[in-house]
Scaffold this motif. Structure first.
Motif, PDB file in Angstrom:
ATOM      1  N   UNK A   1       7.723  13.732 -13.822  1.00 43.25           N
ATOM      2  CA  UNK A   1       7.275  14.555 -14.947  1.00 43.25           C
ATOM      3  C   UNK A   1       7.504  16.041 -14.708  1.00 43.25           C
ATOM      4  N   UNK A   2       8.125  16.382 -13.584  1.00 41.57           N
ATOM      5  CA  UNK A   2       8.368  17.789 -13.283  1.00 41.57           C
ATOM      6  C   UNK A   2       7.248  18.458 -12.533  1.00 41.57           C
ATOM      7  N   UNK A   3       6.306  17.665 -11.989  1.00 38.88           N
ATOM      8  CA  UNK A   3       5.192  18.221 -11.233  1.00 38.88           C
ATOM      9  C   UNK A   3       5.622  18.692  -9.856  1.00 38.88           C
ATOM     10  N   UNK A   4       4.683  19.295  -9.148  1.00 41.23           N
ATOM     11  CA  UNK A   4       4.999  19.924  -7.869  1.00 41.23           C
ATOM     12  C   UNK A   4       4.977  18.933  -6.713  1.00 41.23           C
ATOM     13  N   UNK A   5       5.751  19.263  -5.674  1.00 36.11           N
ATOM     14  CA  UNK A   5       5.736  18.475  -4.439  1.00 36.11           C
ATOM     15  C   UNK A   5       4.349  18.481  -3.821  1.00 36.11           C
ATOM     16  N   UNK A   6       3.659  19.611  -3.933  1.00 36.83           N
ATOM     17  CA  UNK A   6       2.316  19.714  -3.364  1.00 36.83           C
ATOM     18  C   UNK A   6       1.365  18.716  -4.013  1.00 36.83           C
ATOM     19  N   UNK A   7       1.385  18.649  -5.348  1.00 32.87           N
ATOM     20  CA  UNK A   7       0.518  17.697  -6.048  1.00 32.87           C
ATOM     21  C   UNK A   7       0.915  16.262  -5.740  1.00 32.87           C
ATOM     22  N   UNK A   8       2.222  16.010  -5.632  1.00 25.90           N
ATOM     23  CA  UNK A   8       2.690  14.651  -5.354  1.00 25.90           C
ATOM     24  C   UNK A   8       2.255  14.198  -3.972  1.00 25.90           C
ATOM     25  N   UNK A   9       2.393  15.076  -2.971  1.00 25.89           N
ATOM     26  CA  UNK A   9       1.999  14.715  -1.611  1.00 25.89           C
ATOM     27  C   UNK A   9       0.502  14.489  -1.510  1.00 25.89           C
ATOM     28  N   UNK A  10      -0.268  15.365  -2.144  1.00 29.66           N
ATOM     29  CA  UNK A  10      -1.725  15.221  -2.126  1.00 29.66           C
ATOM     30  C   UNK A  10      -2.144  13.902  -2.767  1.00 29.66           C
ATOM     31  N   UNK A  11      -1.565  13.590  -3.916  1.00 25.89           N
ATOM     32  CA  UNK A  11      -1.943  12.367  -4.624  1.00 25.89           C
ATOM     33  C   UNK A  11      -1.553  11.126  -3.823  1.00 25.89           C
ATOM     34  N   UNK A  12      -0.353  11.142  -3.242  1.00 24.87           N
ATOM     35  CA  UNK A  12       0.093   9.978  -2.466  1.00 24.87           C
ATOM     36  C   UNK A  12      -0.829   9.719  -1.288  1.00 24.87           C
ATOM     37  N   UNK A  13      -1.231  10.774  -0.591  1.00 27.75           N
ATOM     38  CA  UNK A  13      -2.116  10.596   0.564  1.00 27.75           C
ATOM     39  C   UNK A  13      -3.508  10.155   0.117  1.00 27.75           C
TER      40      UNK A  13
ATOM     41  N   UNK B   1       0.816  -1.213   0.000  1.00 25.58           N
ATOM     42  CA  UNK B   1       0.000   0.000   0.000  1.00 25.58           C
ATOM     43  C   UNK B   1       0.843   1.253   0.000  1.00 25.58           C
ATOM     44  N   UNK B   2       1.891   1.269   0.808  1.00 25.48           N
ATOM     45  CA  UNK B   2       2.800   2.420   0.823  1.00 25.48           C
ATOM     46  C   UNK B   2       3.531   2.545  -0.512  1.00 25.48           C
ATOM     47  N   UNK B   3       3.906   1.404  -1.098  1.00 18.39           N
ATOM     48  CA  UNK B   3       4.601   1.440  -2.388  1.00 18.39           C
ATOM     49  C   UNK B   3       3.705   2.038  -3.471  1.00 18.39           C
ATOM     50  N   UNK B   4       2.437   1.668  -3.491  1.00 24.59           N
ATOM     51  CA  UNK B   4       1.516   2.237  -4.490  1.00 24.59           C
ATOM     52  C   UNK B   4       1.382   3.745  -4.306  1.00 24.59           C
ATOM     53  N   UNK B   5       1.300   4.172  -3.058  1.00 24.76           N
ATOM     54  CA  UNK B   5       1.141   5.595  -2.784  1.00 24.76           C
ATOM     55  C   UNK B   5       2.366   6.381  -3.215  1.00 24.76           C
ATOM     56  N   UNK B   6       3.552   5.884  -2.881  1.00 21.17           N
ATOM     57  CA  UNK B   6       4.758   6.634  -3.233  1.00 21.17           C
ATOM     58  C   UNK B   6       4.975   6.625  -4.743  1.00 21.17           C
ATOM     59  N   UNK B   7       4.604   5.556  -5.405  1.00 19.17           N
ATOM     60  CA  UNK B   7       4.733   5.512  -6.860  1.00 19.17           C
ATOM     61  C   UNK B   7       3.805   6.536  -7.519  1.00 19.17           C
ATOM     62  N   UNK B   8       2.598   6.690  -6.982  1.00 21.29           N
ATOM     63  CA  UNK B   8       1.667   7.678  -7.532  1.00 21.29           C
ATOM     64  C   UNK B   8       2.238   9.090  -7.415  1.00 21.29           C
ATOM     65  N   UNK B   9       2.854   9.397  -6.266  1.00 22.02           N
ATOM     66  CA  UNK B   9       3.468  10.700  -6.101  1.00 22.02           C
ATOM     67  C   UNK B   9       4.731  10.847  -6.922  1.00 22.02           C
ATOM     68  N   UNK B  10       5.537   9.791  -6.993  1.00 23.16           N
ATOM     69  CA  UNK B  10       6.792   9.840  -7.736  1.00 23.16           C
ATOM     70  C   UNK B  10       6.559  10.085  -9.214  1.00 23.16           C
ATOM     71  N   UNK B  11       5.490   9.535  -9.748  1.00 18.42           N
ATOM     72  CA  UNK B  11       5.190   9.740 -11.164  1.00 18.42           C
ATOM     73  C   UNK B  11       4.970  11.217 -11.467  1.00 18.42           C
ATOM     74  N   UNK B  12       4.339  11.920 -10.555  1.00 11.24           N
ATOM     75  CA  UNK B  12       4.144  13.364 -10.722  1.00 11.24           C
ATOM     76  C   UNK B  12       5.484  14.088 -10.688  1.00 11.24           C
ATOM     77  N   UNK B  13       6.352  13.717  -9.760  1.00 10.57           N
ATOM     78  CA  UNK B  13       7.650  14.372  -9.625  1.00 10.57           C
ATOM     79  C   UNK B  13       8.564  14.070 -10.810  1.00 10.57           C
TER      80      UNK B  13
END
Length: 292
Positions: free
Chosen positions: A42-54, A28-40
């Protein structure tokens, strides 16, 4: 020290994890971090990555947040969540919400408003007006008897050097209705500042709140790297005979992890290593952390 391009860490709660639940917590943690990492990536923001992971953690009933929330003494679910932008110091937080499918989304919607914290019906009204989905029958309680000490969270650093921190929790089993723990309180369960780094905590909420544990780690990161700064949680938690866990990223991208609980479900990824790494104890990450 050169700063890493991007880093993300998530946690699924400081607690004791039964052997038959270990795989679910790791994956479960791996899926969450992968969702956020994919945003990062691609050059996306930390804010969007954290929101998506949570959001991913809230949608996974393995964890005490969102779908996995526990019930209070009145048999009701009350959830808290918060997110902070280290660039602007904007904070969005909600507490004691019952009818919001993803409380972290409601918290994120508050980032551009004057209030930093809304509670109860006011928070639910705000979420409804913002067009967020109400909680449906998929919101379920975890197994009876689970005390629900844990919280989910994320810290992230993006390519632009911006830091974000986020938390979400489903509360304590059998607690008084209206109880709010550390999760939506800045300086307690979370904080982020581009100049220093970011933190997200989990554990005994009242003890974390009494000791301003997140603020202690942030102050320590002004003087030392994240992996050393996180150790400041141990003395105040020993004093109160309480449990806590913290994930941190400093301004250079170094990761810090510490907990005095039996387990602390974790996952991390960064531009320095291609694969997501997950664990249920900090010792499992020592070798990987040395390569970050």
């Amino acid at each position: 020290m050169d700063r890493l391009q991007w880093v993300i860490v998530v946690h699924g709660g400081a607690k004791t994890i039964a052997p038959d639940k270990a795989v679910a917590h790791r994956s479960g943690c791996a899926r969450a971090v992968e969702a956020g990492a994919e945003i990062l990536r691609r050059g996306g923001s930390a804010l969007d990555a954290a929101r998506r992971a949570v959001c991913v953690l809230e949608d996974d009933p393995t964890f005490n947040a969102g779908r996995g929330s526990v019930r209070n003494a009145a048999g009701e679910i009350e959830m808290d969540a918060a997110i902070m932008d280290g660039e602007t110091l904007a904070i969005g937080a909600v507490a004691a919400v019952r009818h919001v499918a993803n409380p972290i989304e409601a918290a994120a919607a508050l980032l551009d408003t004057p209030p930093i914290l809304l509670v109860g019906k006011g928070a639910e009204r705000f979420a409804r007006d913002a067009g967020l989905c109400p909680a449906g029958p998929e919101i379920v309680s975890v197994a009876a008897g689970d005390p629900g000490h844990d919280t989910v969270g994320c810290v992230a650093l993006d390519r632009a050097g911006h830091v974000a921190a986020a938390t979400s929790t489903g509360g304590l089993e059998g607690t008084l209705p209206g109880r709010v723990g550390d999760s939506p309180l800045p300086g307690c369960g979370f904080y982020a500042d581009d100049a220093i780094g970011g933190v997200s905590l989990s554990g005994d909420g009242e003890a974390i709140g009494r000791t301003l544990l997140g603020a202690r780690v942030m102050r320590a990161m002004e003087r030392e790297p994240a992996d050393e700064a996180v150790t400041v949680i141990f003395a105040p938690m020993e004093r109160l005979a309480a449990e806590a866990g913290v994930i941190a990223i400093d301004a250079t991208g170094q990761i810090g992890i510490a907990h005095n609980s039996d387990h602390f479900a974790l996952a991390c990824a960064s531009s320095a290593f291609p694969e997501v790494v997950s664990a249920i104890h900090q010792n499992e990450l020592r070798e990987e952390k040395s390569n970050v």
